[in-house]
Design an enzyme around this catalytic site. Sequence first.
Site, PDB file in Angstrom:
ATOM      1  N   SER A  47       0.808  -1.279   0.114  1.00 36.74           N
ATOM      2  CA  SER A  47      -0.295  -0.052  -0.077  1.00 36.74           C
ATOM      3  C   SER A  47       0.850   1.230   0.070  1.00 36.74           C
ATOM      4  O   SER A  47       0.345   2.391  -0.497  1.00 36.74           O
ATOM      5  CB  SER A  47      -0.899  -0.055   1.331  1.00 36.74           C
ATOM      6  OG  SER A  47      -0.055   0.051   2.396  1.00 36.74           O
ATOM      7  N   LYS A  48       2.041   1.229   0.402  1.00 36.33           N
ATOM      8  CA  LYS A  48       3.048   2.345   0.509  1.00 36.33           C
ATOM      9  C   LYS A  48       3.345   2.960  -0.861  1.00 36.33           C
ATOM     10  O   LYS A  48       3.734   4.115  -0.931  1.00 36.33           O
ATOM     11  CB  LYS A  48       4.325   1.967   1.084  1.00 36.33           C
ATOM     12  CG  LYS A  48       4.001   1.675   2.629  1.00 36.33           C
ATOM     13  CD  LYS A  48       3.289   2.594   3.616  1.00 36.33           C
ATOM     14  CE  LYS A  48       3.248   2.167   4.861  1.00 36.33           C
ATOM     15  NZ  LYS A  48       2.653   3.331   5.797  1.00 36.33           N
ATOM     16  N   ASP A  49       3.006   2.266  -2.016  1.00 29.75           N
ATOM     17  CA  ASP A  49       3.336   2.904  -3.237  1.00 29.75           C
ATOM     18  C   ASP A  49       2.346   4.162  -3.405  1.00 29.75           C
ATOM     19  O   ASP A  49       2.673   5.137  -4.101  1.00 29.75           O
ATOM     20  CB  ASP A  49       2.683   1.823  -4.372  1.00 29.75           C
ATOM     21  CG  ASP A  49       3.932   0.850  -4.839  1.00 29.75           C
ATOM     22  OD1 ASP A  49       4.977   0.757  -3.790  1.00 29.75           O
ATOM     23  OD2 ASP A  49       3.657  -0.160  -5.363  1.00 29.75           O
ATOM     24  N   ALA A  52       3.901   7.124  -1.670  1.00 30.26           N
ATOM     25  CA  ALA A  52       5.343   7.314  -2.078  1.00 30.26           C
ATOM     26  C   ALA A  52       4.841   8.324  -3.140  1.00 30.26           C
ATOM     27  O   ALA A  52       5.789   9.249  -3.470  1.00 30.26           O
ATOM     28  CB  ALA A  52       6.091   6.031  -2.462  1.00 30.26           C
ATOM     29  N   THR A  79       7.606   1.306   2.767  1.00 27.54           N
ATOM     30  CA  THR A  79       7.663   2.586   2.269  1.00 27.54           C
ATOM     31  C   THR A  79       9.058   2.966   1.542  1.00 27.54           C
ATOM     32  O   THR A  79       8.973   3.685   0.560  1.00 27.54           O
ATOM     33  CB  THR A  79       7.406   3.875   3.345  1.00 27.54           C
ATOM     34  OG1 THR A  79       6.146   3.391   4.052  1.00 27.54           O
ATOM     35  CG2 THR A  79       7.494   5.181   2.868  1.00 27.54           C
TER      36      THR A  79
END
Length: 346
Positions: A47-49, A52, A79
């Site tokens: 999910s950190k895409d 970012a 992340t």
Amino acid sequence: MKQDNQVFDNLLDLVGNTPLVKLNKIASKLKGNFYAKLESFNPGHSSKDRIALHIIEQAEAQGILSPGDTIIETTSGNTGFSLAMVSIIKGYECVLAVSSKSSPDKIDMLKTMGAKVYVCPAHVSADDPRSYYEVAKRLHSEIKGSVYINQYFNQLNIDAHYKSTGPEIWKQTEGKITHLVACSGTGGTISGTAKYLKEQNPNINIIGVDAFGSVIKKYHETREFDEKEIYPYRIEGLGKNLIPGATDFDLIDEFVKVTDEDSAHTARHIARTEGMFVGYTSGAATQALLQLSEQERFKENDLVVVIYPDHGARYMSKVYSDKWMEDQGFFDSINEASAETIQYIK
């Protein structure tokens, strides 16, 4: 720009629009309908895409970032990977202060993606100069032309999920979602998603998942930071020893705490029942769901969405390693014995 024929300009066009998949076997005896939001379908496998890409694009739009600049961040791994991936494509250097609690798999991935990695001790206070928070701040002050993402206190962390994850879930469930279950680390995922969903229907129940050893649940209930709550725990990307500014506690209805051991077994159980190879925090989120079900918190017609933040490949040396599980004392007669499914032919 995304194309109808599934041909894309680069990986960044693949961020978001992750699938919602029904949980069948693991939820077969539970009241309600349960769906997993599989964030491993992002190109960076987490999910950190979303944050970012969103944070970097906002920095570019404001003239804060220029080609050749350095991106600095604190991370438990995911992340950092997403930032390294975006940095490669957009032409930035990437420097990461990483918690020593991060799996060796994650750290190796970060180095493979060209990031310069500083591994910092996990079990020190947030204001200790060795903590990954303080190391990142120091590096930012020392490196000219650097931008510190600071996901724990960055409003854009919330905005990224408000603009993407929340609308996706609302559309995918046709507005029928009754509960959201999500782990809370920085708090960006649960806060941003909750903000959008609550705007559509304020009756949607938002349930955060916290770890024993973390201060988040008690702070939510009392608004007091209690250092006595803090002690070492194993789950990465869940819970905190500080209060993240990227968590909007007013949007979260309650928190449920889960143990390292239960979460590890549940992650492995998901793989063996649903065929979903998910990360440690996905096991934690599902464990919270199971605990709530035992309390008869869900009804037959409820539609519950559980966010699965990342892929199991990042935990091969941890929850999916029999040796690691044995070393933690997690194998026993009640849960599972060491799996003897490999036979060597001589």
